[in-house]
Write an enzyme that holds these catalytic residues in place. Structure first.
Site, PDB file in Angstrom:
ATOM      1  N   LYS A 164      14.128   9.430 -11.098  1.00 46.88           N
ATOM      2  CA  LYS A 164      12.945  10.284 -11.407  1.00 46.88           C
ATOM      3  C   LYS A 164      11.750   9.863 -10.162  1.00 46.88           C
ATOM      4  CE  LYS A 164       8.594  10.619 -13.316  1.00 46.88           C
ATOM      5  NZ  LYS A 164       8.240  11.041 -12.004  1.00 46.88           N
ATOM      6  N   GLU A 239       8.659  -3.625 -11.757  1.00 44.15           N
ATOM      7  CA  GLU A 239       7.511  -4.409 -10.679  1.00 44.15           C
ATOM      8  C   GLU A 239       6.497  -3.718 -10.529  1.00 44.15           C
ATOM      9  OE1 GLU A 239       5.719  -4.929  -8.115  1.00 44.15           O
ATOM     10  OE2 GLU A 239       6.937  -3.581  -6.906  1.00 44.15           O
ATOM     11  N   CYS A 273       2.548  -2.963  -2.944  1.00 43.80           N
ATOM     12  CA  CYS A 273       2.256  -3.629  -4.266  1.00 43.80           C
ATOM     13  C   CYS A 273       2.100  -5.332  -3.676  1.00 43.80           C
ATOM     14  CB  CYS A 273       3.519  -3.893  -4.882  1.00 43.80           C
ATOM     15  SG  CYS A 273       5.347  -3.712  -4.283  1.00 43.80           S
ATOM     16  N   GLU A 373      -6.121  -4.848  -9.354  1.00 41.66           N
ATOM     17  CA  GLU A 373      -5.339  -4.243  -8.101  1.00 41.66           C
ATOM     18  C   GLU A 373      -5.932  -2.910  -8.057  1.00 41.66           C
ATOM     19  OE1 GLU A 373      -1.602  -2.431  -9.148  1.00 41.66           O
ATOM     20  OE2 GLU A 373      -0.891  -3.521  -6.907  1.00 41.66           O
TER      21      GLU A 373
HETATM   22  P1  NDP Z   1       2.571   5.330 -12.226  1.00 35.55           P
HETATM   23  O1  NDP Z   1       2.803   3.775 -12.745  1.00 35.55           O
HETATM   24  O2  NDP Z   1       1.753   6.019 -13.258  1.00 35.55           O
HETATM   25  O3  NDP Z   1       3.654   5.842 -11.684  1.00 35.55           O
HETATM   26  C1  NDP Z   1       4.826   5.298 -11.315  1.00 35.55           C
HETATM   27  C2  NDP Z   1       6.033   6.355 -11.888  1.00 35.55           C
HETATM   28  O4  NDP Z   1       6.167   6.193 -12.987  1.00 35.55           O
HETATM   29  C3  NDP Z   1       5.850   7.589 -11.111  1.00 35.55           C
HETATM   30  O5  NDP Z   1       7.322   8.166 -11.115  1.00 35.55           O
HETATM   31  C4  NDP Z   1       5.423   8.315 -12.578  1.00 35.55           C
HETATM   32  O6  NDP Z   1       5.684   9.686 -12.523  1.00 35.55           O
HETATM   33  C5  NDP Z   1       6.291   7.586 -13.707  1.00 35.55           C
HETATM   34  N1  NDP Z   1       5.772   7.788 -15.090  1.00 35.55           N
HETATM   35  C6  NDP Z   1       4.199   8.049 -15.278  1.00 35.55           C
HETATM   36  N2  NDP Z   1       4.205   8.162 -16.717  1.00 35.55           N
HETATM   37  C7  NDP Z   1       5.483   7.579 -17.304  1.00 35.55           C
HETATM   38  C8  NDP Z   1       5.958   7.705 -18.513  1.00 35.55           C
HETATM   39  N3  NDP Z   1       5.200   7.817 -19.588  1.00 35.55           N
HETATM   40  N4  NDP Z   1       7.157   7.154 -18.665  1.00 35.55           N
HETATM   41  C9  NDP Z   1       7.805   7.020 -17.788  1.00 35.55           C
HETATM   42  N5  NDP Z   1       7.361   7.007 -16.254  1.00 35.55           N
HETATM   43  C10 NDP Z   1       6.214   7.424 -15.954  1.00 35.55           C
HETATM   44  O7  NDP Z   1       1.525   4.692 -11.122  1.00 35.55           O
HETATM   45  P2  NDP Z   1       0.570   6.166 -10.346  1.00 35.55           P
HETATM   46  O8  NDP Z   1       1.528   6.750  -9.299  1.00 35.55           O
HETATM   47  O9  NDP Z   1       0.037   6.986 -11.268  1.00 35.55           O
HETATM   48  O10 NDP Z   1      -0.286   5.086  -9.443  1.00 35.55           O
HETATM   49  C11 NDP Z   1      -1.468   4.407 -10.251  1.00 35.55           C
HETATM   50  C12 NDP Z   1      -1.497   2.867  -9.934  1.00 35.55           C
HETATM   51  O11 NDP Z   1      -0.489   2.234 -10.033  1.00 35.55           O
HETATM   52  C13 NDP Z   1      -1.926   2.725  -8.528  1.00 35.55           C
HETATM   53  O12 NDP Z   1      -2.976   2.953  -8.108  1.00 35.55           O
HETATM   54  C14 NDP Z   1      -1.400   1.274  -8.386  1.00 35.55           C
HETATM   55  O13 NDP Z   1      -2.373   0.470  -8.711  1.00 35.55           O
HETATM   56  C15 NDP Z   1      -0.109   0.984  -9.175  1.00 35.55           C
HETATM   57  N6  NDP Z   1       1.051   1.442  -8.507  1.00 35.55           N
HETATM   58  C16 NDP Z   1       1.717   0.229  -8.269  1.00 35.55           C
HETATM   59  C17 NDP Z   1       3.111   0.340  -7.337  1.00 35.55           C
HETATM   60  C18 NDP Z   1       3.760  -0.790  -7.276  1.00 35.55           C
HETATM   61  O14 NDP Z   1       4.476  -0.892  -6.003  1.00 35.55           O
HETATM   62  N7  NDP Z   1       4.189  -1.847  -7.879  1.00 35.55           N
HETATM   63  C19 NDP Z   1       3.361   1.602  -6.769  1.00 35.55           C
HETATM   64  C20 NDP Z   1       2.615   2.538  -7.232  1.00 35.55           C
HETATM   65  C21 NDP Z   1       1.178   2.662  -7.889  1.00 35.55           C
HETATM   66  P3  NDP Z   1       4.571  10.885 -12.234  1.00 35.55           P
HETATM   67  O15 NDP Z   1       4.548  10.699 -10.730  1.00 35.55           O
HETATM   68  O16 NDP Z   1       4.951  11.937 -12.509  1.00 35.55           O
HETATM   69  O17 NDP Z   1       3.339  10.673 -13.001  1.00 35.55           O
END
Ligand code: NDP
Length: 489
Positions: A164, A239, A273, A373
């Site tokens: 996903k 992560e 990250c 962050e």
């Molecule tokens: P999210 O944590 O919302 O998204 C990461 C993944 O989780 C996406 O594929 C998202 O899907 C999915 N997701 C969202 N809701 C659910 C759920 N209820 N159950 C299972 N999976 C879910 O991050 P965002 O993309 O919204 O980014 C927000 C913030 O997260 C960033 O600003 C940053 O701070 C952090 N982030 C950290 C990362 C890292 O490398 N550790 C990477 C990206 C973001 P969908 O896209 O469809 O919502």
């Protein structure tokens, strides 16, 4: 495309040179699609787990070969879809190639152990076995590399995958899965389920036939996934990012330090990250470091990420832009000192995209900019009295992913390797730059410490240990029994 709920993508024929243009359109997977995909994965599991691991490795090597062949197209797609500069887009693909090659070799290792028995004519050993179909939930910031890390480990372990991707990067996901399809993974082994987090993400995590989840993203979503997976008592790899610091000691090589800080803080517009989001500077070199850093930051070339001269592209989405601008406002309100940047860029080159000026704040230790962050091109600088003070500032955040120290004093470097509360410590290099053959992950709110992606630990997320006892004595032997008290023992 492999079995499961595949999105229908149609790539626009128009030339794409600026953000705001449509790259492709996808249908979003439904609850029913999730069921179909999991059923396909479950159906494929038995045959896939029985495929000899070296043969699974052959398919990974073939996928690596095709990825290499398509690297230019995939790298450009990464740049077009999420905005990192082209050299980084190509690097994203390279990471997947490297990890697939590494994981393919794991097919010929996947070591268990043989252990002496306490009884004669008995042998004890351990085997790694795949857990079953697994969900891989990935973010947008490394839309090929992170799926590459997760899928490479799951597939070599013998697990069919339910992938996903982030809703922001379905095109990269579709192209990546096309590569796997062409490499020849059997039907049902690779399943792309592109759709929203609430429908597809939640649906996969809760599904009884999904036996592990590997997730990269934000802390709150990660916590939610962890709780849902705990109810099923399945394995979870998380992560969840960082608030990574570079410590600059007063004996550091300043040129090296400044190069590292610029790359760590503003590479991928700070949306890694492991991005360097804090710089903790020894008070003796503070003024000089800050002065030179501001000068360099103001010269950074921000613009079209496809232009090879560009050093920093836009942030990935309107939400990202909004979030970073909100933090900049918070910084101003909490009286952090804005040293440079702090605004959206304007002008014909920028107006159709999410371009932000690279930003530096001087902040206090308790400031939100020092703690939270942001995931954007904003660096917070803090002043430290000495080594102990610097380490205590570095550790005073809820995250624990990456860390770094610049020093020429070996004693300080070695102390920092143990003193810094983080899964990764660099010495004389920035907080970014992980290599695929080493474990990757963190501590504290970055995620549970029992799993690590990449490296030899990558298999842990997707396998369980089976213990085997083989008794070839030809009689009943009793282990762990007090034989003195058993008649005829
Ligand atoms: P999210 O944590 O919302 O998204 C990461 C993944 O989780 C996406 O594929 C998202 O899907 C999915 N997701 C969202 N809701 C659910 C759920 N209820 N159950 C299972 N999976 C879910 O991050 P965002 O993309 O919204 O980014 C927000 C913030 O997260 C960033 O600003 C940053 O701070 C952090 N982030 C950290 C990362 C890292 O490398 N550790 C990477 C990206 C973001 P969908 O896209 O469809 O919502």
């Amino acid at each position: 495309m492999a079995a499961g709920a595949a999105p229908r993508g149609s790539v626009s024929k128009r030339g794409i040179r600026q953000t705001g243009e449509v790259l492709a359109t996808f249908s979003s997977a439904t609850k029913q699609d999730v069921q179909t995909a999991v059923k396909a994965a479950k159906g494929a599991f038995d045959k896939w787990r029985k495929t000899p691991a070296p043969r699974r490795g052959d398919l990974l090597l073939e996928a690596a070969r095709i990825l290499r062949h398509r690297k230019e197209d995939l790298g450009r797609t990464v740049t077009l879809e999420m905005g990192k500069i082209l050299s980084e887009g190509l690097g994203d693909v390279q990471e997947a190639i490297d990890f697939y090659q590494y994981a393919a070799g794991e097919g010929r290792r996947m070591f268990g152990e043989t252990v002496p028995s306490e009884l004669p004519n008995k042998m004890c050993l351990t085997l790694r076995l795949p857990v079953g179909p697994v969900a891989l939930i990935t973010p947008w910031n490394f839309p090929i590399a992170i799926p590459g890390w997760k899928s490479g480990a799951a597939l070599i372990a013998g697990c069919p995958i339910l992938f996903k991707p982030s809703s922001l990067t379905p095109l990269c996901a579709a192209k990546f899965v096309e590569v796997l399809d062409e490499a020849g993974f059997p039907p049902g082994v690779v399943n792309l389920v592109a759709g929203s987090g609430s429908v597809v993400g939640d649906g996969l995590v809760a599904h009884p036939d999904v036996r592990a989840v590997s997730f990269t993203g934000g802390v709150e979503t990660g916590r939610h996934v962890y709780e849902a997976a705990a109810r099923k008592m399945i394995k979870v790899g998380l992560e969840l990012g960082g608030k990574n610091a570079i410590i600059a000691m007063d004996d550091a090589n300043l040129e090296l330090l400044l190069d590292g800080v610029m790359f760590g803080a503003f590479g991928t517009a700070g949306q890694r990250c492991t991005a360097t989001s804090r710089l903790i500077v020894h008070q003796r070199i503070y003024e000089q470091v800050v002065g030179e850093l501001v000068e360099r930051t103001e010269k950074l070339r921000v613009g079209n990420p496809l232009d090879e001269k560009t050093e920093m592209g836009p942030v990935a989405s309107p939400d990202q832009e909004k979030k970073v601008l909100e933090y900049i406002d918070i910084g101003k309100k909490e009286r952090s000192k804005l040293l440079t940047g702090g605004r959206k860029l304007k002008g014909p080159a920028y107006d159709r995209g999410f371009f932000l000026a690279p930003t530096i704040f001087a902040v206090g230790r308790k400031a939100r900019l020092a703690q939270e962050e942001l995931f954007g091109p904003v660096l917070s600088v803090l002043r430290a009295k000495d080594y102990a003070d610097a380490v205590s500032i570095a550790n005073a955040v809820k995250y624990g992913l990456s860390s770094s120290i610049y020093t020429n004093d070996l004693r300080q470097a070695f102390r920092a390797m143990q003193d810094l509360e983080a899964g990764i410590t660099y010495v004389n290099a920035p907080t970014i730059g992980a290599e695929v053959q080493l474990p990757f992950g963190g501590t504290k709110d970055t995620g549970p410490t029992d799993t690590r992606e990449a490296g030899p630990t990558a298999l842990e997320e997707f396998t369980y240990w089976k213990t085997i006892y083989v008794d070839y004595s030809g009689r009943l032997q009793k282990a762990q029994i007090d034989t003195q008290r058993i008649v005829g023992g």
